[in-house]
Write a protein that holds these residues in place. Structure first.
Motif, short mmCIF file in Angstrom:
data_model
loop_
_atom_site.label_atom_id
_atom_site.label_comp_id
_atom_site.label_asym_id
_atom_site.label_seq_id
_atom_site.Cartn_x
_atom_site.Cartn_y
_atom_site.Cartn_z
N THR A 113 0.84 -1.20 0.00
CA THR A 113 0.00 0.00 0.00
C THR A 113 0.88 1.25 0.00
OG1 THR A 113 -1.67 -1.16 1.32
CG2 THR A 113 -1.81 1.25 1.23
N ALA A 114 0.60 2.16 -0.93
CA ALA A 114 1.33 3.43 -0.99
C ALA A 114 0.59 4.47 -0.14
CB ALA A 114 1.44 3.90 -2.43
N TYR A 115 1.34 5.29 0.58
CA TYR A 115 0.75 6.36 1.39
C TYR A 115 1.32 7.70 0.92
CZ TYR A 115 -1.18 2.93 4.64
OH TYR A 115 -1.90 1.90 5.19
N ASP A 116 0.43 8.58 0.53
CA ASP A 116 0.84 9.87 -0.04
C ASP A 116 0.98 10.90 1.08
OD1 ASP A 116 1.45 11.93 -1.74
OD2 ASP A 116 -0.60 12.25 -2.42
N ILE A 117 2.06 10.78 1.85
CA ILE A 117 2.27 11.69 2.98
C ILE A 117 3.74 12.07 3.11
CG2 ILE A 117 0.29 10.98 4.38
CD1 ILE A 117 2.14 9.13 5.91
N GLU A 118 3.95 13.23 3.71
CA GLU A 118 5.29 13.66 4.09
C GLU A 118 5.59 13.11 5.48
OE1 GLU A 118 7.60 16.25 2.60
OE2 GLU A 118 6.60 15.47 0.82
N VAL A 119 6.78 12.58 5.67
CA VAL A 119 7.12 11.99 6.96
C VAL A 119 8.46 12.52 7.46
CG1 VAL A 119 5.83 9.87 6.53
CG2 VAL A 119 8.24 9.99 5.86
N LEU A 120 8.63 12.46 8.76
CA LEU A 120 9.91 12.81 9.37
C LEU A 120 10.94 11.72 9.04
CD1 LEU A 120 8.61 13.98 12.84
CD2 LEU A 120 9.76 15.44 11.16
N ILE A 121 12.13 12.13 8.67
CA ILE A 121 13.20 11.17 8.38
C ILE A 121 13.84 10.76 9.69
CG2 ILE A 121 15.35 10.78 7.13
CD1 ILE A 121 14.56 13.07 5.27
N PRO A 122 13.86 9.47 10.00
CA PRO A 122 14.46 9.04 11.28
C PRO A 122 15.89 9.53 11.44
CG PRO A 122 13.27 7.22 10.26
CD PRO A 122 13.29 8.34 9.25
N GLY A 123 16.16 10.11 12.61
CA GLY A 123 17.51 10.56 12.93
C GLY A 123 17.92 11.88 12.31
N GLU A 124 17.00 12.57 11.62
CA GLU A 124 17.36 13.80 10.90
C GLU A 124 16.80 15.08 11.51
OE1 GLU A 124 19.39 14.32 8.31
OE2 GLU A 124 20.00 12.23 8.31
N LYS A 125 16.38 15.04 12.76
CA LYS A 125 15.99 16.22 13.53
C LYS A 125 15.02 17.15 12.81
CE LYS A 125 20.27 16.31 16.23
NZ LYS A 125 21.48 17.09 16.62
N GLY A 126 13.85 16.66 12.53
CA GLY A 126 12.80 17.50 11.96
C GLY A 126 12.76 17.56 10.45
N LYS A 127 13.73 16.98 9.78
CA LYS A 127 13.75 17.00 8.32
C LYS A 127 12.72 16.01 7.78
CE LYS A 127 16.92 16.62 4.39
NZ LYS A 127 18.32 16.30 3.98
N LYS A 128 12.00 16.43 6.73
CA LYS A 128 10.93 15.60 6.16
C LYS A 128 11.21 15.23 4.71
CE LYS A 128 7.03 17.33 8.93
NZ LYS A 128 5.68 17.93 8.86
N THR A 129 10.56 14.16 4.28
CA THR A 129 10.56 13.77 2.87
C THR A 129 9.28 13.01 2.62
OG1 THR A 129 11.88 12.75 1.12
CG2 THR A 129 11.69 11.52 3.17
N HIS A 130 9.01 12.71 1.34
CA HIS A 130 7.84 11.90 1.03
C HIS A 130 8.12 10.46 1.43
CE1 HIS A 130 4.48 10.06 -1.10
NE2 HIS A 130 3.97 11.27 -1.23
N PHE A 131 7.10 9.79 1.92
CA PHE A 131 7.25 8.41 2.39
C PHE A 131 7.88 7.51 1.33
CE2 PHE A 131 5.22 4.13 2.85
CZ PHE A 131 5.97 3.71 3.93
N ARG A 132 7.54 7.74 0.07
CA ARG A 132 8.06 6.85 -0.98
C ARG A 132 9.58 6.93 -1.15
NH1 ARG A 132 5.06 10.70 -4.01
NH2 ARG A 132 6.39 12.36 -4.82
N GLU A 133 10.21 7.97 -0.59
CA GLU A 133 11.65 8.14 -0.75
C GLU A 133 12.48 7.32 0.24
OE1 GLU A 133 12.95 9.77 -3.30
OE2 GLU A 133 10.86 10.09 -3.94
N LEU A 134 11.82 6.65 1.18
CA LEU A 134 12.56 5.96 2.24
C LEU A 134 12.71 4.46 2.01
CD1 LEU A 134 11.24 7.80 5.41
CD2 LEU A 134 13.28 8.26 4.04
N SER A 135 12.18 3.96 0.90
CA SER A 135 12.37 2.54 0.56
C SER A 135 12.30 2.36 -0.94
CB SER A 135 11.30 1.67 1.24
OG SER A 135 10.02 1.91 0.68
N LYS A 136 12.67 1.19 -1.39
CA LYS A 136 12.70 0.89 -2.82
C LYS A 136 11.31 0.98 -3.43
CE LYS A 136 15.53 -2.31 -4.11
NZ LYS A 136 16.19 -3.61 -4.37
N THR A 137 10.29 0.44 -2.74
CA THR A 137 8.94 0.43 -3.29
C THR A 137 8.13 1.63 -2.84
OG1 THR A 137 8.03 -0.81 -1.41
CG2 THR A 137 8.91 -2.09 -3.27
N GLY A 138 8.49 2.23 -1.70
CA GLY A 138 7.67 3.31 -1.15
C GLY A 138 6.35 2.82 -0.62
N LYS A 139 6.28 1.54 -0.22
CA LYS A 139 5.01 0.94 0.17
C LYS A 139 5.08 0.26 1.54
CE LYS A 139 3.60 0.05 -4.62
NZ LYS A 139 3.24 -0.99 -5.62
#
Length: 574
Positions: free
Chosen positions: A515-541
């Motif tokens: 399942t894909a989720y169209d949301i901005e998320v906090l990047i673990p360990g990056e002190k408030g920095k955000k990215t789109h959820f799909r950017e944190l894994s190969k599938t983004g799911k």
């Protein structure tokens, strides 16, 4: 008129009681939902689970007489747990306790699995080195005091790993040495501090704020806690400050003393290059071999529940009894757990990882769950060859990405399906899993989870997951260790119903059906920095069991039809 008002009163009373009962029932349902949130469906339940309940509710007519074995490479396990005892794999070709290798697989009396870190004396290895400590011990004779230009091209990767390991060894040795020094100081002063403070607080009910006030009243200088510890101060102000530190960190002296004992072992065993756990195991650590260790996978000699609790948690997610109406429910009662113990307090040895993969494959496992991670690998080639062996035998490997809140594309983690020396992916049967929470907002990705656009395949629930723990108990826990078995259970389900699929097909089905989720998320360990959820894994799911089973059904049916319609070869006779 009086009767009329009495009637109104009773109606009002019934409504109030009804509301309270409804609220209690609602709260209870909410609590139960949170215990099983990871199995829920987002569209139906508004909880971002894996849709396992949805699949099971819509597939009651789907039958399978198959059994699937999932090997769990982990700690020891509570094989007698009420929710797991019927799910433990049994090696029916082995006669129990006759000290004979009846099935000729190289392991004597491996009735339910194998303990690869079992000792020659029949005990269990509690403490093992960290992997960077092993690297420093093994590589120092080869690389000590050498410059990079002196190193042969083929050894440059090992040389660089040696230098990296040295930094880790120095960093953590300093950290734990100082930490242990603090705990020794605290345990030494604790009895005196406790008795002294009774004068001011007879009921011992002091708060941090009160201790701070007493300290400020009696301190004669502005020495820090560290300065007082290093100089061994025992004056009244030091006693109060020490107790303040303890109150912040530990609930009582017993917990403080337990922590000191644990830290002592970390400093003098995990980090000690002169300590080698393989001596008690009695194997030849330089070669891969069969038969070392023992068959005790539920040994109480371990001494603490912690040493067989982790595997119990992981295994319960996959295969906890679905019919006994106690505890939790796994994926299917047709899944059997093959416990393979490789995890001490410390890092797993590459030899044990590789040997346990070979064992799992050779003894019938279809899925291998690996809920452990380390940042160094002394013999990655052994593990890679074992993973490739698993792929050739159509076995899937599932790995938790780790809990360090960093990008594993740039921070090496093991085991992995490629070397960190520039080589491409070396096998196609590994899935790496990150962790999500139950919150579909900026904190969707667990703040501890590792991630990686290249090396984390997808995410699965791993935060506040209700699991079995030893001695017929249950608790909620968090970690990618609990995300990985979600994927392992899904793969087992797929093969239970669609056994004609290959390991590459099962892996791709799991990745494509998420399942894909169209949301901005906090990047673990990056002190408030955000990215789109799909950017944190190969599938983004996020893993979705229902979708995976639907896709598996479609692909399996297509394969069966193609096989049925394929022209058969014609046999000619002379």
């Amino acid at each position: 008129m009086e009767y009329k008002y009495v009637g109104y009163y009773y109606i009002l009373l019934i409504l109030v009681i009804g509301c309270k009962t409804g609220n209690i029932k609602s709260q209870k349902n909410k609590q139960e939902n949170l215990k099983t949130w990871h199995q829920k469906d987002y569209n139906t339940d508004k909880l971002p689970g894996i849709s396992l309940e949805k699949f099971l509710s819509k597939s009651k007519s789907l039958k399978s007489n198959n059994q699937i074995i999932v090997a769990v490479l982990d700690t020891q396990i509570d094989t007698n747990h009420e929710d797991l005892k019927d799910a433990i794999w049994v090696n029916t070709d082995e006669i129990p306790n006759n000290k004979i290798d009846d099935d000729k697989n190289g392991y004597v009396d491996d009735i339910n699995g194998w303990n690869f870190i079992g000792t020659k004396s029949g005990d269990y290895t509690v403490w093992g080195n960290f992997e960077y400590t092993r690297i420093v011990r093994d590589y120092t004779p080869v690389f000590k005091d050498k410059k990079r230009e002196e190193i042969a091209a083929g050894d440059l990767f090992k040389y660089d790993e040696y230098l990296r390991a040295l930094k880790y060894q120095d960093k953590w040795s300093t950290y734990y040495t100082n930490f242990l020094k603090s705990l020794k100081y605290n345990t030494l002063l604790y009895p005196s501090a406790k008795d002294t403070l009774k004068y001011y607080f007879p009921k011992e009910d002091y708060t941090l704020k009160q201790l701070d006030s007493v300290y400020n009243l009696y301190k004669k200088n502005n020495k820090t806690y560290k300065e007082r510890r290093n100089s061994g101060d025992t004056d009244f102000a030091s006693l109060v400050l020490m107790m303040k530190v303890n109150l912040e960190l530990y609930k009582d002296f017993e917990e403080l003393n337990d922590k000191r004992t644990q830290l002592d072992s970390i400093a003098n065993k995990n980090l000690n290059i002169n300590y080698n756990e393989r001596i008690s195991i009695g194997d030849n650590e330089k070669v891969l071999e069969k038969g070392y260790g023992n068959g005790k996978i539920n040994s109480k000699l371990a001494g603490t529940r912690r040493l067989f609790g982790h595997s119990t948690k992981v295994s319960s997610i996959i295969a906890a009894n679905r019919k006994n109406n106690i505890g939790i429910k796994g994926f299917s009662d047709n899944i059997k757990i093959m416990p393979l113990s490789i995890s001490p307090s410390g890092d797993e040895s590459d030899k044990d990882v590789a040997a346990s993969i070979y064992y799992a494959v050779d003894n019938g496992a279809k899925v291998i769950n690996m809920s452990f991670m380390k940042e160094f690998s002394l013999h990655p080639e052994w593990v890679i060859e074992a993973m490739q062996y698993a792929e050739k035998h159509n076995v899937l490997l599932v790995h938790g990405s780790g809990n360090d809140a960093f990008d594993i594309d740039t921070n090496p983690t093991y085991p992995n399906d490629y070397y960190y020396d520039g080589k491409e992916e070396v096998c196609g049967n590994l899935i790496s899993v990150g962790s999500i929470s139950s919150r579909v907002d900026s904190t969707f990705v667990s703040d501890f989870s590792n991630y990686g656009k290249k090396n984390v395949d997808l995410f699965a629930p791993g935060e506040n997951i209700y699991t079995a723990i030893p001695e017929n108990e249950y608790e909620s826990g968090s970690g990618t260790s609990l995300s990985a078995p979600m994927v392992s259970g899904t793969a087992a389900l797929i093969w239970l119903y669609y056994p004609n699929l290959t390991v590459q097909e099962v892996k791709q089905i799991i990745l494509d059906s998420g399942t894909a989720y169209d949301i901005e998320v906090l990047i673990p360990g990056e002190k408030g920095k955000k990215t789109h959820f799909r950017e944190l894994s190969k599938t983004g799911k996020v893993l979705n069991v229902y979708n995976a089973m639907e896709l598996a059904k479609k692909i399996s049916k297509t394969k069966s039809e193609e096989k049925k319609n394929k022209p058969q070869g014609i046999s000619y006779r002379n």
